[in-house]
Scaffold this motif. Structure first.
Motif, mmCIF file in Angstrom:
data_model
loop_
_atom_site.group_PDB
_atom_site.id
_atom_site.type_symbol
_atom_site.label_atom_id
_atom_site.label_comp_id
_atom_site.label_asym_id
_atom_site.label_seq_id
_atom_site.Cartn_x
_atom_site.Cartn_y
_atom_site.Cartn_z
ATOM 1 N N GLY A 1 0.784 4.602 30.822
ATOM 2 C CA GLY A 1 0.710 4.154 29.437
ATOM 3 C C GLY A 1 1.903 3.313 29.037
ATOM 4 N N LEU A 2 3.085 3.708 29.464
ATOM 5 C CA LEU A 2 4.299 2.999 29.064
ATOM 6 C C LEU A 2 4.375 1.613 29.703
ATOM 7 C CD1 LEU A 2 6.880 3.081 27.427
ATOM 8 C CD2 LEU A 2 7.999 4.301 29.324
ATOM 9 N N ILE A 3 3.936 1.488 30.947
ATOM 10 C CA ILE A 3 3.938 0.172 31.597
ATOM 11 C C ILE A 3 2.967 -0.757 30.884
ATOM 12 C CG2 ILE A 3 3.398 -1.087 33.728
ATOM 13 C CD1 ILE A 3 4.279 1.533 35.225
ATOM 14 N N MET A 4 1.798 -0.241 30.550
ATOM 15 C CA MET A 4 0.819 -1.084 29.854
ATOM 16 C C MET A 4 1.319 -1.457 28.465
ATOM 17 S SD MET A 4 -2.001 -2.482 30.675
ATOM 18 C CE MET A 4 -2.806 -3.751 29.685
ATOM 19 N N LYS A 5 1.937 -0.521 27.785
ATOM 20 C CA LYS A 5 2.463 -0.817 26.446
ATOM 21 C C LYS A 5 3.592 -1.830 26.533
ATOM 22 C CE LYS A 5 4.542 2.473 24.063
ATOM 23 N NZ LYS A 5 4.753 3.644 23.198
ATOM 24 N N SER A 6 4.391 -1.773 27.579
ATOM 25 C CA SER A 6 5.464 -2.753 27.775
ATOM 26 C C SER A 6 4.891 -4.154 27.921
ATOM 27 C CB SER A 6 6.291 -2.390 29.008
ATOM 28 O OG SER A 6 6.963 -1.160 28.829
ATOM 29 N N LEU A 7 3.794 -4.279 28.670
ATOM 30 C CA LEU A 7 3.143 -5.569 28.819
ATOM 31 C C LEU A 7 2.639 -6.079 27.468
ATOM 32 C CD1 LEU A 7 1.845 -7.849 30.562
ATOM 33 C CD2 LEU A 7 -0.190 -6.399 30.692
ATOM 34 N N ILE A 8 2.084 -5.190 26.676
ATOM 35 C CA ILE A 8 1.546 -5.582 25.367
ATOM 36 C C ILE A 8 2.668 -6.051 24.448
ATOM 37 C CG2 ILE A 8 0.352 -4.721 23.310
ATOM 38 C CD1 ILE A 8 -1.100 -2.764 25.340
ATOM 39 N N PHE A 9 3.767 -5.318 24.411
ATOM 40 C CA PHE A 9 4.896 -5.750 23.588
ATOM 41 C C PHE A 9 5.476 -7.071 24.095
ATOM 42 C CE2 PHE A 9 5.614 -1.179 22.141
ATOM 43 C CZ PHE A 9 5.218 -1.436 20.840
ATOM 44 N N TRP A 10 5.522 -7.241 25.428
ATOM 45 C CA TRP A 10 5.998 -8.519 25.959
ATOM 46 C C TRP A 10 5.106 -9.655 25.478
ATOM 47 C CZ3 TRP A 10 3.499 -12.063 29.090
ATOM 48 C CH2 TRP A 10 4.285 -13.157 29.492
ATOM 49 N N GLN A 11 3.796 -9.456 25.537
ATOM 50 C CA GLN A 11 2.885 -10.497 25.069
ATOM 51 C C GLN A 11 3.103 -10.775 23.584
ATOM 52 O OE1 GLN A 11 -1.367 -10.805 26.249
ATOM 53 N NE2 GLN A 11 -1.806 -10.474 24.072
ATOM 54 N N ALA A 12 3.281 -9.728 22.800
ATOM 55 C CA ALA A 12 3.462 -9.918 21.357
ATOM 56 C C ALA A 12 4.709 -10.736 21.050
ATOM 57 C CB ALA A 12 3.524 -8.561 20.652
ATOM 58 N N THR A 13 5.815 -10.440 21.719
ATOM 59 C CA THR A 13 7.042 -11.193 21.429
ATOM 60 C C THR A 13 6.959 -12.615 21.974
ATOM 61 O OG1 THR A 13 9.461 -11.107 21.440
ATOM 62 C CG2 THR A 13 8.378 -10.483 23.471
ATOM 63 N N MET A 14 6.161 -12.846 23.021
ATOM 64 C CA MET A 14 5.954 -14.209 23.502
ATOM 65 C C MET A 14 5.117 -15.033 22.526
ATOM 66 S SD MET A 14 7.633 -14.698 26.284
ATOM 67 C CE MET A 14 8.891 -13.632 25.543
ATOM 68 N N LEU A 15 4.320 -14.369 21.718
ATOM 69 C CA LEU A 15 3.492 -15.087 20.745
ATOM 70 C C LEU A 15 4.181 -15.248 19.401
ATOM 71 C CD1 LEU A 15 -0.022 -13.495 21.444
ATOM 72 C CD2 LEU A 15 0.882 -15.664 22.296
ATOM 73 N N TRP A 16 4.961 -14.216 18.979
ATOM 74 C CA TRP A 16 5.526 -14.235 17.628
ATOM 75 C C TRP A 16 7.053 -14.167 17.576
ATOM 76 C CZ3 TRP A 16 0.692 -11.609 18.086
ATOM 77 C CH2 TRP A 16 -0.330 -12.155 17.305
ATOM 78 N N GLU A 17 7.719 -13.885 18.660
ATOM 79 C CA GLU A 17 9.172 -13.726 18.750
ATOM 80 C C GLU A 17 9.598 -12.382 18.177
ATOM 81 O OE1 GLU A 17 13.425 -16.119 18.302
ATOM 82 O OE2 GLU A 17 11.639 -16.933 17.306
ATOM 83 N N ASP A 18 9.971 -12.292 16.910
ATOM 84 C CA ASP A 18 10.394 -11.016 16.335
ATOM 85 C C ASP A 18 9.144 -10.217 15.949
ATOM 86 O OD1 ASP A 18 12.850 -12.162 16.629
ATOM 87 O OD2 ASP A 18 13.336 -12.234 14.491
ATOM 88 N N ILE A 19 9.094 -8.954 16.382
ATOM 89 C CA ILE A 19 7.878 -8.154 16.200
ATOM 90 C C ILE A 19 8.233 -6.704 15.898
ATOM 91 C CG2 ILE A 19 6.452 -9.573 17.738
ATOM 92 C CD1 ILE A 19 6.997 -7.346 19.906
ATOM 93 N N PRO A 20 7.285 -5.921 15.363
ATOM 94 C CA PRO A 20 7.473 -4.469 15.315
ATOM 95 C C PRO A 20 7.513 -3.924 16.741
ATOM 96 C CG PRO A 20 5.718 -5.159 13.833
ATOM 97 C CD PRO A 20 6.038 -6.340 14.703
ATOM 98 N N PHE A 21 8.458 -3.051 17.012
ATOM 99 C CA PHE A 21 8.619 -2.543 18.383
ATOM 100 C C PHE A 21 8.729 -1.023 18.371
ATOM 101 C CE2 PHE A 21 11.680 -2.220 22.200
ATOM 102 C CZ PHE A 21 10.640 -2.076 23.093
ATOM 103 N N ARG A 22 9.889 -0.474 18.129
ATOM 104 C CA ARG A 22 10.050 0.976 18.213
ATOM 105 C C ARG A 22 9.255 1.732 17.141
ATOM 106 N NH1 ARG A 22 11.105 1.581 23.301
ATOM 107 N NH2 ARG A 22 13.155 0.842 23.992
ATOM 108 N N GLN A 23 9.064 1.115 16.002
ATOM 109 C CA GLN A 23 8.340 1.786 14.927
ATOM 110 C C GLN A 23 6.846 1.444 14.922
ATOM 111 O OE1 GLN A 23 10.379 0.588 11.333
ATOM 112 N NE2 GLN A 23 12.020 2.083 11.598
ATOM 113 N N ALA A 24 6.388 0.636 15.854
ATOM 114 C CA ALA A 24 5.013 0.147 15.827
ATOM 115 C C ALA A 24 4.011 1.274 16.080
ATOM 116 C CB ALA A 24 4.829 -0.943 16.867
#
Length: 479
Positions: A127-150
């Motif tokens: 789960g954590l590896i997949m979530k890491s990929l998702i957060f990586w994609q999000a920051t590549m699209l928007w730069e600053d994003i919700p992360f620890r509190q998401a």
């Protein structure tokens, strides 16, 4: 290894499995709240929703930004012109990641942590590896994003974190996931549509994603990650095409790749010049005498193919093999019913390894890694009618000079119509040279998504400044 995709399951309705009548009568328990689910039921929901969005919305629409293809009509090409008309794409992509994938992985993790400590380590790692990929994609699209509190089930209005902190945080999470992997604890198997529970491959994927991110950080602050890059290059990585982290689609109704389904549903299963060849990619393949030219592009069946002329490419679009004047279109070898959604590939990983070694950030043979990366890219088409002969692969590799520009060109070609991987990589390397599309509202190549209106209306923490210029560089670009 063949990993099959199964029909979608309404897994969120299955949270009551294993709940007794006595449990439901407990006055301190809400019988209507699904607080725990079987990980093998929930994980496919995450993967399917995430991949369906990537293929239909990202890969299917944004190839024009990288000039892999020219759009023949505006609905696919408007983002290359920096128009803010793709509100649905913004909302859908944000929702697929935050409203579905991150939220459901957090639920999966919460359930796993309620079990006896140490018994669910592999599930937590997956789960954590997949979530890491998702957060990586999000920051590549928007730069600053919700992360620890998401989607943490506590914070109603999550704070936005800076891209640097997000990227370094993902690296830490991938280290944590790697440390969790063991030989004894439970793991997802039936629900793991990526690796069928093979934790060695999950570890390789985690390390490969980590290497990608470390090179992005090194683009700005190399000294801070030099030791981590060296250690990661020496760790188990994705090496061959059959190890790719990807979701397989099938050539059967109900399991088609969504990118292909656009053509299947609206064009009878052919590419009627909707995706014509982009000049930059076509010409690079031709200049290098790259055998993928006939894989990525094919001749148009139309007598003539007239592009819009708005994207800095030929009109008509690329001339196939410079002979006969027939326009080139993106081939159905690429846009096909069983096209996999590739999350992390051996091709890009081995090319990253070659770059790290060539830059003196790691030890080893840059030549071997360079060859392995190119070979892995071409091997992805071994099961198609356009499979590339081994002799042709070897001859091509031997014809190339090994330098940073050559590595970056191969990354661009290996990531053909894989968004956001290709988009992220171009912003790091600026290879090949992309000009601003004619008629664009941007001063340069579009660098980012605008924040979706639904999120902006719901969360006052959305940054204002990052929406100002869609062509403004992100932090990791280093300029």
């Amino acid at each position: 290894m063949k990993r099959l995709i199964y029909l979608p399951v309404l897994v969120l309705l299955l949270g009551f499995v294993g709940t007794s009548c006595d449990d439901q009568l407990d006055i301190n328990t809400d019988p209507l709240a699904a607080t725990a689910v079987d990980a093998n039921l929930l994980f496919p929901e995450v993967l399917l929703n995430f991949s369906n969005n990537r293929e239909a919305e990202l890969d299917g629409r944004l190839g024009t930004v990288l000039q892999y293809n020219e759009a023949i009509f505006g609905v696919i090409g408007d983002y290359a012109r920096a128009e803010r008309s793709n509100v649905n794409m913004m909302n859908n992509t944000w929702g697929a990641m935050y409203g579905n994938a991150v939220k459901n992985i957090n639920l999966l993790e919460a359930t796993a942590r309620e079990a006896e400590p140490g018994t669910q380590n592999n599930i937590l790692a997956q789960g954590l590896i997949m979530k890491s990929l998702i957060f990586w994609q999000a920051t590549m699209l928007w730069e600053d994003i919700p992360f620890r509190q998401a989607a943490d089930f506590v914070t109603a209005l999550p704070e936005y974190e800076r891209q640097e902190d997000v990227l370094r945080g993902i690296v830490s999470d991938l280290d944590e996931a790697a440390n969790l992997i063991d030989e004894e604890s439970a793991k997802m198997t039936n629900g793991d549509l990526v690796y069928d529970g093979d934790m060695d491959l999950w570890l390789r994927a985690a390390n490969s994603l980590k290497l990608k991110i470390l090179l992005q950080i090194a683009n700005v602050d190399e000294a801070s990650v030099r030791d981590q890059i060296r250690a990661t290059v020496n760790s188990p990585l994705l090496e061959t095409e059959d190890q790719n982290a990807q979701l397989e689609y099938l050539d059967m109704a109900g399991a088609f790749n969504p990118f292909w389904s656009i053509l299947n549903n609206f064009a009878g299963g052919v590419n009627p010049t909707w995706y014509t060849a982009g000049e930059v990619c076509f010409d690079l393949l031709e200049d290098l005498d790259d055998p993928r030219l006939g894989v990525y592009y094919s001749e148009s069946a139309a007598d003539s193919t007239q592009g819009t002329g708005n994207f800095g490419v030929r009109s008509p679009a690329g001339v196939f093999r410079s002979e006969g004047g027939t326009a080139a279109i993106v081939s159905l070898t690429v846009i096909r019913a069983d096209r996999p959604d590739t999350y992390i590939t051996a091709a890009e990983t081995q090319l990253y390894k070659a770059e790290a070694i060539l830059r003196g950030l790691a030890d080893g043979s840059a030549e071997d890694a360079f060859a392995a990366g190119i070979r892995a890219s071409m091997d992805e088409f071994d099961t198609t009618a356009e499979a590339i002969e081994e002799d042709a692969v070897t001859a091509y590799i031997n014809s190339l000079d090994l330098d940073l520009e050559g590595i970056h060109e191969q990354l661009y070609l290996a990531n053909f119509l894989r968004i956001p991987a290709a988009w992220a990589e171009w912003r790091r390397t600026k290879v090949p040279n992309l000009s601003t599309p004619n008629g664009s509202n941007a001063d340069g190549v579009v660098r980012r998504f605008f924040y979706p209106p639904d999120e902006r209306a719901a969360n006052p923490n959305v940054p204002e400044t990052l929406d100002a210029n869609l062509d403004s560089p992100m932090w990791y670009e280093g300029n």
